[in-house]
Design a protein around this motif. Structure first.
Motif, PDB file in Angstrom:
ATOM      1  N   ILE A   1     -63.933   2.019   9.517  1.00  0.00           N
ATOM      2  CA  ILE A   1     -62.852   3.000   9.420  1.00  0.00           C
ATOM      3  C   ILE A   1     -61.585   2.424  10.046  1.00  0.00           C
ATOM      4  CG2 ILE A   1     -62.056   5.293  10.159  1.00  0.00           C
ATOM      5  CD1 ILE A   1     -65.026   6.130  10.278  1.00  0.00           C
ATOM      6  N   PHE A   2     -60.455   2.646   9.378  1.00  0.00           N
ATOM      7  CA  PHE A   2     -59.167   2.285   9.967  1.00  0.00           C
ATOM      8  C   PHE A   2     -58.174   3.400   9.719  1.00  0.00           C
ATOM      9  CE2 PHE A   2     -54.870   0.484   9.507  1.00  0.00           C
ATOM     10  CZ  PHE A   2     -54.694   0.023  10.804  1.00  0.00           C
ATOM     11  N   PHE A   3     -57.810   4.095  10.803  1.00  0.00           N
ATOM     12  CA  PHE A   3     -56.741   5.069  10.767  1.00  0.00           C
ATOM     13  C   PHE A   3     -55.541   4.445  11.464  1.00  0.00           C
ATOM     14  CE2 PHE A   3     -60.088   8.640  10.732  1.00  0.00           C
ATOM     15  CZ  PHE A   3     -60.129   8.612   9.345  1.00  0.00           C
TER      16      PHE A   3
ATOM     17  N   PRO B   1     -52.489   3.607  13.572  1.00  0.00           N
ATOM     18  CA  PRO B   1     -51.764   4.222  14.697  1.00  0.00           C
ATOM     19  C   PRO B   1     -50.301   4.443  14.315  1.00  0.00           C
ATOM     20  CG  PRO B   1     -53.010   2.278  15.384  1.00  0.00           C
ATOM     21  CD  PRO B   1     -52.993   2.277  13.893  1.00  0.00           C
ATOM     22  N   PRO B   2     -49.572   5.267  15.072  1.00  0.00           N
ATOM     23  CA  PRO B   2     -48.159   5.507  14.769  1.00  0.00           C
ATOM     24  C   PRO B   2     -47.372   4.201  14.701  1.00  0.00           C
ATOM     25  CG  PRO B   2     -48.942   7.047  16.438  1.00  0.00           C
ATOM     26  CD  PRO B   2     -50.040   6.048  16.224  1.00  0.00           C
ATOM     27  N   GLY B   3     -46.560   4.054  13.669  1.00  0.00           N
ATOM     28  CA  GLY B   3     -45.728   2.869  13.536  1.00  0.00           C
ATOM     29  C   GLY B   3     -46.388   1.718  12.811  1.00  0.00           C
ATOM     30  N   ILE B   4     -47.668   1.838  12.496  1.00  0.00           N
ATOM     31  CA  ILE B   4     -48.374   0.768  11.786  1.00  0.00           C
ATOM     32  C   ILE B   4     -48.845   1.321  10.444  1.00  0.00           C
ATOM     33  CG2 ILE B   4     -50.375  -0.771  11.805  1.00  0.00           C
ATOM     34  CD1 ILE B   4     -50.187  -0.863  14.796  1.00  0.00           C
ATOM     35  N   LYS B   5     -48.449   0.670   9.354  1.00  0.00           N
ATOM     36  CA  LYS B   5     -48.774   1.169   8.028  1.00  0.00           C
ATOM     37  C   LYS B   5     -49.952   0.452   7.385  1.00  0.00           C
ATOM     38  CE  LYS B   5     -44.085   2.784   7.003  1.00  0.00           C
ATOM     39  NZ  LYS B   5     -42.944   2.711   6.038  1.00  0.00           N
ATOM     40  N   THR B   6     -50.107  -0.813   7.713  1.00  0.00           N
ATOM     41  CA  THR B   6     -51.163  -1.589   7.070  1.00  0.00           C
ATOM     42  C   THR B   6     -52.046  -2.257   8.119  1.00  0.00           C
ATOM     43  OG1 THR B   6     -49.751  -3.559   6.921  1.00  0.00           O
ATOM     44  CG2 THR B   6     -49.762  -2.042   5.031  1.00  0.00           C
ATOM     45  N   LEU B   7     -53.234  -2.604   7.697  1.00  0.00           N
ATOM     46  CA  LEU B   7     -54.208  -3.259   8.574  1.00  0.00           C
ATOM     47  C   LEU B   7     -54.092  -4.767   8.429  1.00  0.00           C
ATOM     48  CD1 LEU B   7     -56.799  -3.301  10.375  1.00  0.00           C
ATOM     49  CD2 LEU B   7     -58.114  -3.163   8.247  1.00  0.00           C
ATOM     50  N   ASP B   8     -53.987  -5.470   9.551  1.00  0.00           N
ATOM     51  CA  ASP B   8     -54.005  -6.920   9.546  1.00  0.00           C
ATOM     52  C   ASP B   8     -55.460  -7.376   9.457  1.00  0.00           C
ATOM     53  OD1 ASP B   8     -53.715  -9.626   9.861  1.00  0.00           O
ATOM     54  OD2 ASP B   8     -53.215  -9.531  12.003  1.00  0.00           O
ATOM     55  N   LYS B   9     -55.927  -7.653   8.235  1.00  0.00           N
ATOM     56  CA  LYS B   9     -57.327  -7.990   8.041  1.00  0.00           C
ATOM     57  C   LYS B   9     -57.708  -9.307   8.712  1.00  0.00           C
ATOM     58  CE  LYS B   9     -57.903  -5.354   3.786  1.00  0.00           C
ATOM     59  NZ  LYS B   9     -58.312  -5.384   2.370  1.00  0.00           N
ATOM     60  N   GLY B  10     -56.709 -10.135   8.975  1.00  0.00           N
ATOM     61  CA  GLY B  10     -56.996 -11.389   9.673  1.00  0.00           C
ATOM     62  C   GLY B  10     -57.435 -11.170  11.101  1.00  0.00           C
TER      63      GLY B  10
ATOM     64  N   PRO C   1     -75.706 -10.061   3.371  1.00  0.00           N
ATOM     65  CA  PRO C   1     -75.719 -10.323   1.930  1.00  0.00           C
ATOM     66  C   PRO C   1     -76.537  -9.272   1.186  1.00  0.00           C
ATOM     67  CG  PRO C   1     -77.136 -11.873   3.114  1.00  0.00           C
ATOM     68  CD  PRO C   1     -76.349 -11.126   4.154  1.00  0.00           C
ATOM     69  N   GLY C   2     -75.998  -8.824   0.068  1.00  0.00           N
ATOM     70  CA  GLY C   2     -76.672  -7.787  -0.697  1.00  0.00           C
ATOM     71  C   GLY C   2     -76.301  -6.380  -0.273  1.00  0.00           C
ATOM     72  N   TYR C   3     -75.490  -6.247   0.783  1.00  0.00           N
ATOM     73  CA  TYR C   3     -75.036  -4.936   1.255  1.00  0.00           C
ATOM     74  C   TYR C   3     -73.691  -4.588   0.608  1.00  0.00           C
ATOM     75  CZ  TYR C   3     -78.433  -4.458   5.088  1.00  0.00           C
ATOM     76  OH  TYR C   3     -79.585  -4.299   5.830  1.00  0.00           O
ATOM     77  N   GLY C   4     -73.461  -3.297   0.419  1.00  0.00           N
ATOM     78  CA  GLY C   4     -72.136  -2.850   0.060  1.00  0.00           C
ATOM     79  C   GLY C   4     -71.262  -2.803   1.306  1.00  0.00           C
ATOM     80  N   TYR C   5     -69.964  -2.967   1.133  1.00  0.00           N
ATOM     81  CA  TYR C   5     -69.036  -2.881   2.271  1.00  0.00           C
ATOM     82  C   TYR C   5     -67.868  -1.988   1.859  1.00  0.00           C
ATOM     83  CZ  TYR C   5     -65.523  -3.935   5.756  1.00  0.00           C
ATOM     84  OH  TYR C   5     -64.569  -3.812   6.744  1.00  0.00           O
ATOM     85  N   THR C   6     -67.562  -0.993   2.711  1.00  0.00           N
ATOM     86  CA  THR C   6     -66.457  -0.075   2.434  1.00  0.00           C
ATOM     87  C   THR C   6     -65.632   0.127   3.689  1.00  0.00           C
ATOM     88  OG1 THR C   6     -67.778   1.121   0.790  1.00  0.00           O
ATOM     89  CG2 THR C   6     -65.803   2.214   1.612  1.00  0.00           C
ATOM     90  N   LEU C   7     -64.322  -0.102   3.553  1.00  0.00           N
ATOM     91  CA  LEU C   7     -63.377   0.198   4.628  1.00  0.00           C
ATOM     92  C   LEU C   7     -62.663   1.483   4.265  1.00  0.00           C
ATOM     93  CD1 LEU C   7     -61.795  -0.512   7.203  1.00  0.00           C
ATOM     94  CD2 LEU C   7     -60.256  -1.878   5.776  1.00  0.00           C
ATOM     95  N   MET C   8     -62.822   2.512   5.100  1.00  0.00           N
ATOM     96  CA  MET C   8     -62.242   3.821   4.826  1.00  0.00           C
ATOM     97  C   MET C   8     -60.900   3.967   5.543  1.00  0.00           C
ATOM     98  SD  MET C   8     -64.561   5.528   2.977  1.00  0.00           S
ATOM     99  CE  MET C   8     -64.317   7.280   3.226  1.00  0.00           C
TER     100      MET C   8
ATOM    101  N   PRO D   1     -56.496  10.313  16.321  1.00  0.00           N
ATOM    102  CA  PRO D   1     -57.192   9.401  15.399  1.00  0.00           C
ATOM    103  C   PRO D   1     -58.608   9.047  15.856  1.00  0.00           C
ATOM    104  CG  PRO D   1     -54.959   8.633  15.809  1.00  0.00           C
ATOM    105  CD  PRO D   1     -55.216   9.740  16.784  1.00  0.00           C
ATOM    106  N   ALA D   2     -58.824   8.994  17.165  1.00  0.00           N
ATOM    107  CA  ALA D   2     -60.151   8.664  17.670  1.00  0.00           C
ATOM    108  C   ALA D   2     -61.147   9.766  17.345  1.00  0.00           C
ATOM    109  CB  ALA D   2     -60.095   8.430  19.179  1.00  0.00           C
TER     110      ALA D   2
END
Length: 329
Positions: free
Chosen positions: A71-73, A75-84, A96-103, A133-134
């Protein structure tokens, strides 16, 4: 001797030599074939069973789906997630073989509305009223696992071993909830008067859909949140939550109480939280398993095999504590 007599003589010699050669080869092959007695046949069958037991069971035979949730909500002032700066790639490579979902916010809203608007409007109303958000992330992880099942883990966690190795394959067929200690006073000492002597982490949880502990936690959370608002004489979206109220409504203290109530119900030998202190190996209570404190709370030395106190106990997930949940109300 006449010429045709010579021919007959050598022909018989050739036939006899060929027969002897074939007989010798058949005897050799027969000697190389070991006799299979009943004992060795049983050993072979047992070995086959052991080998099969080491293989991951098929999806149809395990209660917990092969699905990773994060999950990524913003925080104020941040619009996108730095996936790096996340460990999503580690989760994907270790499962491997699992689904992955970022909400994210939009995905979360769509999931809650489509899953609970008609059956549990109290859930959707509560979720949309949360400003912290927490708390919103806490409630969402319980809802995801209760409704869909799988493995939830915070964005600031990283798996150290393949997910399929968290439990023995045979146990995968039986276990419907995997939790681990986040605090064990026997290992950690006393830290805060509000901290339980034994507390369960909720930054990493694995569950089968519909598990009663998750259903109980959802109901506890809804009631606790509205109780705080009612005490303040405010609507939920206007209520103020102290850090302790967050911990006791959606956080690890509330989670610890709900999980422990279920363990105590199932195991008559567990009467209080302290009965789980200094846990050194997985403890099973029906389809629920509690892992020792190092399992989801690895330290830097665990990544290099340098943590002597573990005594060969296995760390599975490292938590980097990058989430800043306090004072976000």
């Amino acid at each position: 001797m006449l010429p045709h007599a010579y021919h007959r003589y050598f022909l018989w010699i050739a036939i006899a030599a060929t027969f002897c050669l074939l007989a010798s080869q058949l005897t050799s092959v027969h000697r190389r074939q070991p006799k299979q007695n009943p004992a060795s046949a049983a050993e072979t069958a047992e070995s086959l069973v052991e080998t099969t037991a080491l293989r991951p069971p098929p999806a149809s035979e395990i209660p917990i789906p092969r699905q990773i949730w994060q999950i990524f909500f913003a925080p104020p002032g941040i619009k996108t997630l730095d996936k790096g700066g996340t460990y999503a790639s580690d989760w994907i490579s270790m499962a491997p073989g699992y689904g992955y979902t970022l909400m994210g916010d939009e995905d979360a809203t769509a999931f809650v509305d489509s899953s609970f608007a008609s059956s549990r409007p109290d859930i959707t109303a509560t979720f949309h009223s949360l400003r912290n958000p927490a708390q919103k992330s806490d409630l969402l992880r319980y809802l995801l696992l209760w409704h869909r099942g799988g493995i939830y883990s915070d964005m600031d966690t990283r798996p150290l071993v393949p997910v399929e190795e968290w439990l023995p394959p045979a146990k995968r067929r039986e276990v419907g909830l995997v939790v681990a200690l986040e605090w064990d006073v026997a290992r950690d000492g006393y830290w805060d008067e509000n901290t339980r002597d034994v507390q369960f982490c909720q930054w990493t949880i694995a569950a089968a859909p519909g598990h009663p502990v998750l259903g109980g936690m959802v109901n506890h959370t809804i009631a606790a949140l509205h109780d705080v608002a009612r005490q303040q004489g405010k609507a939920l979206d206007e209520a103020d939550f102290s850090d302790l109220q967050v911990l006791n409504s959606t956080g690890p203290m509330a989670w610890s109480d709900v999980v422990f109530d279920e363990i105590r119900r199932r195991d008559p030998l567990v009467e209080e939280l302290n009965d789980l202190m200094d846990l050194r190996s997985p403890k099973y209570a029906g389809d629920l398993v509690v892992l020792p404190v190092e399992s989801f709370r690895a330290e830097s030395s665990d990544e290099w095999g340098l943590n002597g106190w573990r005594k060969n106990r296995r760390a599975l997930v490292r938590h980097y504590y990058k989430g800043a949940w306090k004072a976000q109300g």
